[in-house]
Motif scaffolding. Structure first.
Motif, short mmCIF file in Angstrom:
data_model
loop_
_atom_site.label_atom_id
_atom_site.label_comp_id
_atom_site.label_asym_id
_atom_site.label_seq_id
_atom_site.Cartn_x
_atom_site.Cartn_y
_atom_site.Cartn_z
N ARG A 46 1.03 -1.20 0.05
CA ARG A 46 0.00 -0.02 -0.14
C ARG A 46 0.83 1.25 0.04
O ARG A 46 0.41 2.26 -0.59
CB ARG A 46 -1.01 -0.11 1.01
N GLN A 47 1.94 1.29 0.72
CA GLN A 47 2.81 2.63 0.91
C GLN A 47 3.47 2.60 -0.61
O GLN A 47 3.74 3.63 -0.75
CB GLN A 47 3.77 2.37 1.78
N LEU A 48 3.85 1.58 -1.29
CA LEU A 48 4.86 1.55 -2.49
C LEU A 48 3.72 2.22 -3.57
O LEU A 48 3.90 2.96 -4.40
CB LEU A 48 5.32 0.35 -2.91
N ALA A 49 2.47 1.55 -3.41
CA ALA A 49 1.29 2.10 -4.40
C ALA A 49 1.12 3.64 -4.32
O ALA A 49 0.92 4.48 -4.97
CB ALA A 49 0.18 1.36 -4.07
N HIS A 50 1.17 4.02 -2.80
CA HIS A 50 0.82 5.59 -2.70
C HIS A 50 2.13 6.47 -3.15
O HIS A 50 1.80 7.46 -3.97
CB HIS A 50 0.75 5.75 -0.93
N ARG B 140 1.44 6.71 -6.83
CA ARG B 140 0.34 6.72 -7.31
C ARG B 140 -0.47 5.84 -8.14
O ARG B 140 -0.99 6.22 -9.25
CB ARG B 140 0.54 8.44 -7.97
N VAL B 141 -0.37 4.76 -7.68
CA VAL B 141 -0.98 3.52 -8.34
C VAL B 141 -2.23 2.98 -7.44
O VAL B 141 -2.10 2.90 -6.13
CB VAL B 141 0.05 2.31 -8.53
N ASP B 142 -3.52 2.95 -8.08
CA ASP B 142 -4.59 2.68 -7.32
C ASP B 142 -4.70 1.24 -7.26
O ASP B 142 -5.01 0.68 -8.29
CB ASP B 142 -5.86 3.24 -7.76
N LEU B 143 -4.37 0.52 -5.98
CA LEU B 143 -4.59 -0.78 -5.89
C LEU B 143 -5.56 -0.93 -4.80
O LEU B 143 -5.81 -2.31 -3.97
CB LEU B 143 -3.12 -1.22 -5.47
N SER B 144 -6.54 -0.17 -4.62
CA SER B 144 -7.55 -0.26 -3.67
C SER B 144 -8.35 -1.64 -3.75
O SER B 144 -8.96 -2.37 -2.92
CB SER B 144 -8.52 0.92 -3.57
N ALA C 244 -1.34 -8.42 -9.33
CA ALA C 244 -1.72 -7.26 -9.13
C ALA C 244 -0.73 -6.43 -8.15
O ALA C 244 -0.29 -5.14 -8.33
CB ALA C 244 -3.35 -6.88 -8.73
N ALA C 245 -0.43 -7.15 -7.06
CA ALA C 245 0.36 -6.34 -5.90
C ALA C 245 1.73 -6.07 -6.64
O ALA C 245 2.49 -5.30 -6.30
CB ALA C 245 0.57 -7.44 -4.60
N CYS C 246 2.29 -7.22 -7.73
CA CYS C 246 3.45 -6.89 -8.25
C CYS C 246 3.60 -5.67 -9.06
O CYS C 246 4.63 -5.33 -9.59
CB CYS C 246 3.77 -8.17 -9.05
N GLU C 247 2.54 -5.09 -9.33
CA GLU C 247 2.32 -4.08 -10.33
C GLU C 247 3.46 -2.66 -9.94
O GLU C 247 3.73 -2.05 -10.60
CB GLU C 247 0.92 -3.48 -10.73
N ASP D 1 10.46 -13.31 -14.13
CA ASP D 1 9.27 -12.61 -14.77
C ASP D 1 8.75 -11.49 -13.93
O ASP D 1 8.47 -10.43 -14.59
CB ASP D 1 8.10 -13.70 -14.70
N PHE D 2 8.88 -11.46 -12.68
CA PHE D 2 8.71 -10.25 -11.80
C PHE D 2 9.91 -9.29 -11.63
O PHE D 2 9.81 -8.20 -10.98
CB PHE D 2 8.13 -10.87 -10.49
N CYS D 3 11.13 -9.71 -11.93
CA CYS D 3 12.32 -9.25 -11.80
C CYS D 3 13.03 -9.06 -13.00
O CYS D 3 13.89 -9.20 -13.39
CB CYS D 3 13.26 -9.92 -10.86
#
Length: 328
Positions: free
Chosen positions: A25-29, A32-36, A59-62, A96-98
């Motif tokens: 959540r902090q990283l998304a903030h 400025r990515v909406d992961l709500s 989605a969290a990996c975004e 794939d995620f890295c």
């Protein structure tokens, strides 16, 4: 010392799946990515079933898009693991995620993750090693790219290769090239099977891919001949009871087959899989297993000995971790 306070070894931990929700959540903030959509009102991850879990995981990996993101993530994971008594952990890392499977990008991510692991060992006394994983539902061709990344970075820190993802996609044997590539590079092998796939998926993993460990593997209990084969071959199961219960494989810990498998002579270990998703920790796994089966300190010490012997690390590291188990 109580069961929960024992030093612990964990062999089955998905790196991104161990990300604390508050961290994502902090990283998304920050970005400025909406992961709500992937969180409940209490801030925890929100998913309905295994297929939905996979989509929430991805989605969290975004927001995990740079080596620095993974450096911070690694520190957060290891601080949490160490707080629950883990002294040695193996984490599943996917190219794939890295870096999207690109070798040069993968090396940059890996450098950041290793730097964080070294810092965590100094600060928290926990040792980490990496197991590169391909993602089953991304297909065999993408798995080859992951295997190439693994082979090119194999060594003291990257010590294994495996496969996670959706067991309903393809067959174990479809990924044989990737596993042979990793084996030729000197990497030890594991793969997910016997979770949502039945006992035959475990048999295929062992026979078609030649793995020495199986992630989950608990559906083997449905086939007595397979149980005997696992014992005869000395295959170690990376069992994640809390994960299995949350995802509906078994109604509760008491119904979980880990004790029956252990009593039959199968080598079993205990891990958390994706701990914040499944509301668990290694401390909680020990507490719940102790309550369900009456296991005492000596039972968990034996489980840790099994895990230490099955760990994909060099002998110098194994000896160092053994001392931590004996002196903690």
């Amino acid at each position: 010392m109580t069961v929960a306070d024992l030093p612990k070894i964990e062999l089955h931990l998905h790196h991104e799946g161990a990300a604390p929700p508050a961290f994502i959540r902090q990283l998304a903030h920050e970005k400025r990515v909406d992961l709500s959509r992937i969180f409940k009102s209490d801030g925890s991850y929100d998913f309905r079933n295994f297929a939905h879990f996979l989509s929430v995981y991805e989605a969290a990996c975004e927001v995990l898009k740079s080596p620095e993101d993974f450096r911070r993530l690694t520190l957060a994971i290891l601080e949490e693991s160490a707080a629950n008594g883990v002294v040695y952990s193996e984490t599943f890392l996917s190219p794939d995620f890295c870096g999207g499977g690109d070798l040069l990008a993968w090396k940059d991510y890996l450098t950041a993750i290793q730097d964080a692991a070294d810092e965590a060992e100094r600060k928290f006394g926990i040792t980490l090693r990496g197991v590169v994983t391909c993602v089953r539902h991304f297909g065999p061709e993408q798995a080859k790219r992951s295997a190439h990344c693994a082979a090119e970075t194999a060594g003291e820190w990257i010590t294994g290769f495996g496969m996670g993802g959706n067991e309903a996609v393809g067959a174990q044997g479809d990924f044989k090239w990737a596993f042979e590539c990793a084996r030729e590079a000197g990497l030890r092998l594991t793969t997910h099977a016997g979770e949502f796939g039945g006992p035959e998926s475990v048999r295929d993993a062992v026979r078609d891919l030649g793995v020495e460990r199986v992630g989950h593997g608990v559906r083997a209990i449905e086939d007595p001949d397979l149980v005997h084969e696992l014992v005869d071959r000395g295959i170690t199961l990376e069992v994640c009871p809390g994960s299995n219960v949350v995802l509906g494989l078994f109604p509760d810990f008491a119904a979980h087959p880990i004790a029956k498998l252990r009593d039959a002579g199968v080598k079993v270990t205990v891990s958390t899989d994706d701990p914040p998703f499944f509301h668990t920790t290694m401390r909680r796994e020990y507490e719940m297993l102790g309550a369900a089966f009456g296991w005492q300190v000596e039972d968990f010490a034996a489980l840790n000995e099994t895990a230490l012997n099955a760990a994909f690390c060099d002998e110098e590291t194994r000896a160092r971790v053994k001392k931590r188990l004996e002196t903690s």
